[in-house]
Structure formats: C-alpha cells, structure tokens
Write an enzyme that holds these catalytic residues in place. Structure first.
Site, mmCIF file in Angstrom:
data_model
loop_
_atom_site.group_PDB
_atom_site.id
_atom_site.type_symbol
_atom_site.label_atom_id
_atom_site.label_comp_id
_atom_site.label_asym_id
_atom_site.label_seq_id
_atom_site.Cartn_x
_atom_site.Cartn_y
_atom_site.Cartn_z
ATOM 1 N N GLU A 17 -40.062 4.222 30.900
ATOM 2 C CA GLU A 17 -40.894 4.035 32.088
ATOM 3 C C GLU A 17 -41.420 5.361 32.645
ATOM 4 O O GLU A 17 -41.803 5.449 33.810
ATOM 5 C CB GLU A 17 -40.102 3.292 33.161
ATOM 6 C CG GLU A 17 -39.671 1.901 32.753
ATOM 7 C CD GLU A 17 -38.851 1.217 33.830
ATOM 8 O OE1 GLU A 17 -39.420 0.813 34.845
ATOM 9 O OE2 GLU A 17 -37.624 1.111 33.643
ATOM 10 N N SER A 146 -39.499 -2.651 34.229
ATOM 11 C CA SER A 146 -40.951 -2.803 34.054
ATOM 12 C C SER A 146 -41.305 -3.826 32.980
ATOM 13 O O SER A 146 -42.359 -3.730 32.343
ATOM 14 C CB SER A 146 -41.610 -1.454 33.723
ATOM 15 O OG SER A 146 -41.584 -0.601 34.842
ATOM 16 N N TYR A 212 -49.243 -3.438 35.398
ATOM 17 C CA TYR A 212 -49.872 -2.121 35.415
ATOM 18 C C TYR A 212 -51.248 -2.005 34.762
ATOM 19 O O TYR A 212 -51.961 -1.043 35.003
ATOM 20 C CB TYR A 212 -48.945 -1.103 34.723
ATOM 21 C CG TYR A 212 -47.548 -1.060 35.290
ATOM 22 C CD1 TYR A 212 -47.321 -0.625 36.593
ATOM 23 C CD2 TYR A 212 -46.448 -1.451 34.534
ATOM 24 C CE1 TYR A 212 -46.045 -0.583 37.130
ATOM 25 C CE2 TYR A 212 -45.159 -1.412 35.058
ATOM 26 C CZ TYR A 212 -44.971 -0.975 36.349
ATOM 27 O OH TYR A 212 -43.710 -0.934 36.879
ATOM 28 N N ARG A 251 -35.545 -3.769 45.524
ATOM 29 C CA ARG A 251 -36.302 -5.022 45.409
ATOM 30 C C ARG A 251 -35.470 -6.027 44.640
ATOM 31 O O ARG A 251 -34.760 -5.663 43.694
ATOM 32 C CB ARG A 251 -37.606 -4.744 44.653
ATOM 33 C CG ARG A 251 -38.781 -5.599 45.052
ATOM 34 C CD ARG A 251 -39.983 -5.300 44.173
ATOM 35 N NE ARG A 251 -39.774 -5.795 42.828
ATOM 36 C CZ ARG A 251 -40.132 -5.137 41.723
ATOM 37 N NH1 ARG A 251 -40.718 -3.974 41.802
ATOM 38 N NH2 ARG A 251 -39.901 -5.675 40.546
ATOM 39 N N ASP A 253 -35.899 -9.724 42.587
ATOM 40 C CA ASP A 253 -36.866 -10.660 42.015
ATOM 41 C C ASP A 253 -36.243 -12.036 41.833
ATOM 42 O O ASP A 253 -35.048 -12.163 41.530
ATOM 43 C CB ASP A 253 -37.356 -10.150 40.656
ATOM 44 C CG ASP A 253 -38.051 -8.797 40.757
ATOM 45 O OD1 ASP A 253 -38.554 -8.473 41.857
ATOM 46 O OD2 ASP A 253 -38.083 -8.067 39.753
ATOM 47 N N GLU A 266 -33.266 -10.434 39.029
ATOM 48 C CA GLU A 266 -32.626 -9.125 38.924
ATOM 49 C C GLU A 266 -32.802 -8.331 40.208
ATOM 50 O O GLU A 266 -33.598 -8.680 41.080
ATOM 51 C CB GLU A 266 -33.205 -8.340 37.750
ATOM 52 C CG GLU A 266 -34.694 -8.079 37.845
ATOM 53 C CD GLU A 266 -35.244 -7.405 36.599
ATOM 54 O OE1 GLU A 266 -35.357 -6.172 36.629
ATOM 55 O OE2 GLU A 266 -35.547 -8.104 35.614
ATOM 56 N N ASN A 268 -33.645 -4.401 41.582
ATOM 57 C CA ASN A 268 -34.239 -3.118 41.203
ATOM 58 C C ASN A 268 -33.897 -2.091 42.270
ATOM 59 O O ASN A 268 -34.192 -2.300 43.447
ATOM 60 C CB ASN A 268 -35.765 -3.235 41.104
ATOM 61 C CG ASN A 268 -36.194 -4.280 40.099
ATOM 62 O OD1 ASN A 268 -36.280 -4.021 38.916
ATOM 63 N ND2 ASN A 268 -36.457 -5.493 40.583
ATOM 64 N N GLY A 272 -41.220 0.469 41.553
ATOM 65 C CA GLY A 272 -42.455 1.247 41.591
ATOM 66 C C GLY A 272 -42.833 1.653 43.000
ATOM 67 O O GLY A 272 -42.653 0.894 43.953
#
Length: 302
Positions: A17, A146, A212, A251, A253, A266, A268, A272
C-alpha cells in the site's frame, strides 16, 4: 501549535500500500503545516528510523498503511524509542491488521460477522468442499489492506484461482461467505463514532479499483438508513474497535444483508487520509475540517 514540538509524518513504507500511503502522508503533512505545526515527511523505507532521534522529533503521525506500518511493527519501534505516536498501540494495531484473528474475536464476543473458514497455504485446501459449504465466497489475505489480493468466487475453479493469487500476499487466507447487500463504514475519532458512510460500486464489491482508480463509486454520508440502524451500526463499530484494542482513530467496515442484518468485516487502524478518503468524509459531515481532523488525531499523542 508549539505544544506538539517537531512532528514527523511517517509515509510511504515498503508495503503493498506504499502508493496510497504516500498520498495520505502528503495530505496530512500539508494540513499539519497549514495549521502551524512544525512537521516534516519521513519515509522509513528510505531512511533509518533512528534518524528520528537525530532530527529531535517529539512525536509521530503515522500515515503508513499495511504491513510494517499498521501491524504493530512501527508502533513497537516507536515505543522502544520513547516517541509518542498517533493511533492504536502495538496490540491493537497487530490484532486489527490480522483479519483471521479479528474474525475469531468477533465470533467469541458474539458480534455478527459472516460465516468463514481459514485456508493455510502450507496445508492445502478442498475448493469444492468450501464452495459446497458456503456457496459464493469472498477471499481475503489475512494481513493486507486496501482490498489487495481480494477476490470473489462462485465455483471451485474461481476459488482455486483466487486462493493462489491471495497466497502471493499471505500464507493465511480468510474465506468468507458472500453477503449480498449494502456496504458501510464507520469512522472512529477519540472514542466517538462519526456519521455512517455507505459505499456503492458497480464493480461487485468495494475493491482497490473502486477505492482509488475509478470514478463510478458513489458515497452517501450520512448514509440513507434509519436512525435506529445508524445507532445500531455505530454501537457495533465501537464494540469491534474496542474489542481489538484499537484507539485514537480508525474505521470499522460492515455489510448489511437484504434482511437488514449487519455483519462486521474488519477494523482499520490507519485508514486512508487523503482529503477524499472516508474518515475525512465522515469528519466533514460532523463539521470537522481536514485540518482540524489531523490536529485532533495528533492531539491524542499529548
């Protein structure tokens, strides 16, 4: 902003990443400098980490994604060096980065998560048996972010191909039962769940390209769901965040199936951080500018 002293923004790194991290780090650095913070960029893939001491760095903003930066490794090194840093500590970072162990924790805490199995590259697998048990599945390398190395599979051959590709990134691969429904994320900031975001993509799932490289992904913030669903998802996200030992910011998800059931995906710990990323999007909906966001994340190192 003298209370922070000299700050290094760690960016780049050597994970898969790296390119995303360079963009996150550049955005964070620009925002910190605009806020009057004495901040510099520092790429640990190109410089010895011990140089931070010679540069008289007093604290670090971690903008590294993936292995080496989000898995407890850099956090442990900074702990040893006695330099305060943003985000989760060693254990929280390591657990959140490990999708397999996260699933085990969700399951043990009776938090809703999709049925799954784990495939080890060294032990072999029976693709047909997995498809027979779960039907359509999502394949995820355990320690990548990602959406790198992720793929969906509906047949034994598709699963075999997906697993062989995932093994290029990790010897442990998570195989989850496919959930048909809506995809959401909940940003966390200083123990507070920010407004829920829904992501919609025509690509089948929110993969690397959807995140992205294409303009077809749609974002809805706050998400168009009831207040009851919003509260339920925010509580669920905070429980998951706390469960893995994450702190500071991050974060969580999740998916919601066609019957309204939420499933955790998951956690994070260094998501980002470009101005178009999800955490800044949620912060903006809460009335927090990007500059204010990075300063608030850095404040938690004081």
């Amino acid at each position: 902003m003298n209370q922070f002293g000299k700050v290094a923004v760690l960016l780049g790194g050597s994970s898969a990443e790296r390119e995303v991290s360079l963009k996150s780090g550049a955005a964070v650095l620009n925002a910190l400098q605009s806020a009057g913070v004495d901040a510099i960029a520092f790429d640990p893939a190109q410089r010895n980490l011990w140089e931070l001491k010679g540069l008289a760095i007093e604290r670090v903003f971690i903008a590294l994604h993936g292995r080496g930066g989000e898995d407890g490794t850099i956090q442990g090194a900074l702990e040893y060096m006695g330099i305060p840093y943003t985000g989760s500590g060693v254990l929280g970072s390591a657990l959140a980065m490990d999708k397999v162990r996260c699933k085990h924790l969700f399951q043990s805490a009776k938090l809703s998560t999709a049925p799954y199995t784990v495939v080890d590259a060294n032990l072999g697998f029976n693709a047909q048996a997995i498809i027979s048990e779960f039907g359509k599945v999502m394949v995820k390398p355990s320690h990548e972010g990602s959406s790198i190395g992720m793929a969906q599979a509906s047949t034994a051959q598709e699963l075999t191909d997906a697993l062989n590709n995932a093994f290029k990134f990790d010897e442990h691969v998570l195989v989850e039962q496919w959930i048909t429904g809506r995809e959401f994320t909940v940003a966390m900031l200083a123990d507070e769940a920010l407004p829920v975001i829904e992501m919609r993509t025509p690509r089948g799932f929110y993969d690397y390209e959807a995140k992205y490289q294409v303009n077809s992904t749609q974002y809805f913030c706050p998400a168009d769901i009831s207040q009851a669903y919003t509260s339920q998802l925010q509580v669920m996200a905070k429980h998951a965040f706390d469960l893995v030992g994450a702190k500071g910011w991050g974060r969580v998800d999740a998916m919601q199936d066609e019957n309204g059931q939420f499933y955790l995906l998951e956690v994070n710990t260094v998501p980002g951080m470009t101005e178009k990323s999800l955490v800044p999007m949620a912060a903006k909906a809460q009335g927090i500018s990007f500059e204010q966001l990075v300063v608030r994340i850095l404040e938690q190192t004081l």
